[in-house]
Design an enzyme around this catalytic site. Structure first.
Site, PDB file in Angstrom:
ATOM      1  N   TYR A 155       0.832  -1.208   0.000  1.00 17.28           N
ATOM      2  CA  TYR A 155       0.000   0.000   0.000  1.00 17.28           C
ATOM      3  C   TYR A 155       0.869   1.262   0.000  1.00 17.28           C
ATOM      4  CZ  TYR A 155      -3.488   3.429   1.514  1.00 17.28           C
ATOM      5  OH  TYR A 155      -4.295   4.534   1.600  1.00 17.28           O
ATOM      6  N   LYS A 159       1.319   4.265  -2.910  1.00 15.48           N
ATOM      7  CA  LYS A 159       1.030   5.686  -2.663  1.00 15.48           C
ATOM      8  C   LYS A 159       2.275   6.554  -2.893  1.00 15.48           C
ATOM      9  CE  LYS A 159      -3.338   5.371  -1.699  1.00 15.48           C
ATOM     10  NZ  LYS A 159      -4.365   6.081  -2.502  1.00 15.48           N
TER      11      LYS A 159
HETATM   12  N1  LIG Z   1      -9.394   6.719   4.887  1.00 14.94           N
HETATM   13  C1  LIG Z   1      -8.127   6.976   5.114  1.00 14.94           C
HETATM   14  O1  LIG Z   1      -7.663   7.021   6.264  1.00 14.94           O
HETATM   15  C2  LIG Z   1      -7.198   7.248   3.974  1.00 14.94           C
HETATM   16  C3  LIG Z   1      -5.934   7.760   4.290  1.00 14.94           C
HETATM   17  C4  LIG Z   1      -5.049   8.012   3.251  1.00 14.94           C
HETATM   18  C5  LIG Z   1      -5.434   7.774   1.940  1.00 14.94           C
HETATM   19  N2  LIG Z   1      -6.666   7.281   1.677  1.00 14.94           N
HETATM   20  C6  LIG Z   1      -6.999   7.040   0.279  1.00 14.94           C
HETATM   21  O2  LIG Z   1      -8.195   7.712  -0.035  1.00 14.94           O
HETATM   22  C7  LIG Z   1      -8.859   7.043  -1.081  1.00 14.94           C
HETATM   23  C8  LIG Z   1     -10.293   6.774  -0.679  1.00 14.94           C
HETATM   24  O3  LIG Z   1     -10.299   5.958   0.463  1.00 14.94           O
HETATM   25  P1  LIG Z   1     -11.548   5.871   1.455  1.00 14.94           P
HETATM   26  O4  LIG Z   1     -10.993   5.808   2.820  1.00 14.94           O
HETATM   27  O5  LIG Z   1     -12.566   6.870   1.092  1.00 14.94           O
HETATM   28  O6  LIG Z   1     -12.024   4.379   1.116  1.00 14.94           O
HETATM   29  P2  LIG Z   1     -13.465   3.778   0.734  1.00 14.94           P
HETATM   30  O7  LIG Z   1     -13.288   2.310   0.731  1.00 14.94           O
HETATM   31  O8  LIG Z   1     -14.499   4.376   1.622  1.00 14.94           O
HETATM   32  O9  LIG Z   1     -13.667   4.327  -0.741  1.00 14.94           O
HETATM   33  C9  LIG Z   1     -12.898   3.852  -1.806  1.00 14.94           C
HETATM   34  C10 LIG Z   1     -13.793   3.712  -3.013  1.00 14.94           C
HETATM   35  O10 LIG Z   1     -12.985   3.243  -4.110  1.00 14.94           O
HETATM   36  C11 LIG Z   1     -13.747   2.280  -4.814  1.00 14.94           C
HETATM   37  N3  LIG Z   1     -12.885   1.362  -5.523  1.00 14.94           N
HETATM   38  C12 LIG Z   1     -11.956   0.514  -5.019  1.00 14.94           C
HETATM   39  N4  LIG Z   1     -11.431  -0.236  -5.983  1.00 14.94           N
HETATM   40  C13 LIG Z   1     -12.038   0.136  -7.144  1.00 14.94           C
HETATM   41  C14 LIG Z   1     -11.934  -0.293  -8.486  1.00 14.94           C
HETATM   42  N5  LIG Z   1     -11.105  -1.285  -8.854  1.00 14.94           N
HETATM   43  N6  LIG Z   1     -12.701   0.295  -9.425  1.00 14.94           N
HETATM   44  C15 LIG Z   1     -13.559   1.270  -9.076  1.00 14.94           C
HETATM   45  N7  LIG Z   1     -13.721   1.712  -7.815  1.00 14.94           N
HETATM   46  C16 LIG Z   1     -12.965   1.144  -6.858  1.00 14.94           C
HETATM   47  C17 LIG Z   1     -14.526   1.537  -3.741  1.00 14.94           C
HETATM   48  O11 LIG Z   1     -15.638   0.839  -4.282  1.00 14.94           O
HETATM   49  C18 LIG Z   1     -14.919   2.679  -2.809  1.00 14.94           C
HETATM   50  O12 LIG Z   1     -16.166   3.236  -3.165  1.00 14.94           O
HETATM   51  C19 LIG Z   1      -8.051   5.767  -1.338  1.00 14.94           C
HETATM   52  O13 LIG Z   1      -7.207   5.969  -2.446  1.00 14.94           O
HETATM   53  C20 LIG Z   1      -7.252   5.595  -0.075  1.00 14.94           C
HETATM   54  O14 LIG Z   1      -6.067   4.880  -0.286  1.00 14.94           O
HETATM   55  C21 LIG Z   1      -7.556   7.004   2.657  1.00 14.94           C
END
Ligand SMILES: NC(=O)c1ccc[n+]([C@@H]2O[C@H](COP(=O)([O-])OP(=O)(O)OC[C@H]3O[C@@H](n4cnc5c(N)ncnc54)[C@H](O)[C@@H]3O)[C@@H](O)[C@H]2O)c1
Length: 256
Positions: A155, A159
């Protein structure tokens, strides 16, 4: 309204950060195309936007597959009649000991977090170049791409690659007045985090954060809005951390 009349594509819009970005951008006057592989969540986001008086076009696609991602971007851009902004939030997580990772883990995580993001960025960039009106691209990276952490081999590497891709894209697309920036969130309360963070993980995060709490999806949406708005027109290749002070902090202790 900050984004009045703009056409914005948001990936990962069915949940968490992507949904918050889409809803916020719509409230600021943008018309949205929403990409995700989860139809029910996409519908919920679209309904929330439409009930608030906005316009949203859901596009269901697995963005981890190149032909599907290319087709989804084409449908999204056609539905909007153009594209001014792309926000790439689709992503998946993995928490696993480094010594237990295999290349299948890397392949699965990279296929969405880096390869899918790249295809969407490339397709948006081509459409923006062809239209000749410039554009804004905001990638959702992570503090896991800026620092090491337990369980983040695949992961974190995906990133870190997003951070470098953001900088390279900023350099190459500047000729077309397209800015490319990233937001690197710390821990944000979303379904992804709820599924992955145990109570012990949450406590460890809170100890590591000067602000001692998780962020909300809206905190990331506000940062993405800044980077997509007029105020950031001279900002490109930047990584904006939204992390409660995590990256700023080294050792912390009580002073007497
Ligand atoms: N939540 C955190 O703490 C956090 C921290 C740093 C970075 N992020 C990043 O933020 C972004 C969103 O994360 P989140 O926490 O909202 O997660 P989440 O799981 O709530 O949302 C992610 C969305 O991406 C969609 N997705 C995943 N794989 C997919 C694919 N192959 N095709 C189409 N859609 C797909 C999922 O269906 C989901 O709706 C991600 O890139 C994650 O790595 C999140």
């Amino acid at each position: 309204m900050e984004l009045a009349g703009r056409k914005a594509v948001v990936t990962g819009a069915a949940s968490g950060i992507g949904r918050a970005v889409a809803v916020r951008f719509a409230a600021e006057g943008a018309e949205l195309a929403l990409l995700d592989r989860e139809p029910a969540g996409l519908e919920e986001t679209a309904t929330a936007i439409e009930e608030a008086g906005g316009r949203a076009h859901p596009v269901i696609a697995d963005l981890g597959e190149e032909p599907a991602a290319v087709a989804a971007m084409a449908r999204a851009i056609a539905a909007l009649g153009g594209i001014d902004i792309l926000v790439t939030s689709a992503g998946i997580g993995l928490q696993k000991r480094l010594l237990d990772h295999d290349l299948g883990d890397f392949s699965r995580i990279f296929s969405v977090n880096l390869f899918g993001l790249f295809v969407c960025l490339r397709e948006a960039g081509k459409a923006m170049r062809a239209a000749g009106r410039g554009g804004r691209i905001v990638n959702i990276a992570s503090v896991a791409g800026l620092r090491g952490a337990t369980g983040r081999a695949a992961y974190g590497a995906s990133k870190a690659a997003v951070v470098n891709l953001t900088q390279t894209a900023a350099v190459e697309l500047a000729d077309h007045d397209i800015t490319v920036n990233a937001v690197a969130p710390g821990p944000i309360d979303t379904p992804l985090v709820e599924a992955m963070h145990t109570e012990a993980t949450r406590e460890a995060w809170k100890r590591a954060l000067p602000l001692a709490r998780y962020g909300e999806p809206g905190d990331v949406a506000a940062a993405a809005l800044y980077l997509a708005g007029d105020g950031a027109r001279f900002v490109t290749g930047h990584v904006l951390v939204v992390d409660g002070g995590y990256i700023a902090a080294g050792i912390r202790f009580a002073l007497d």
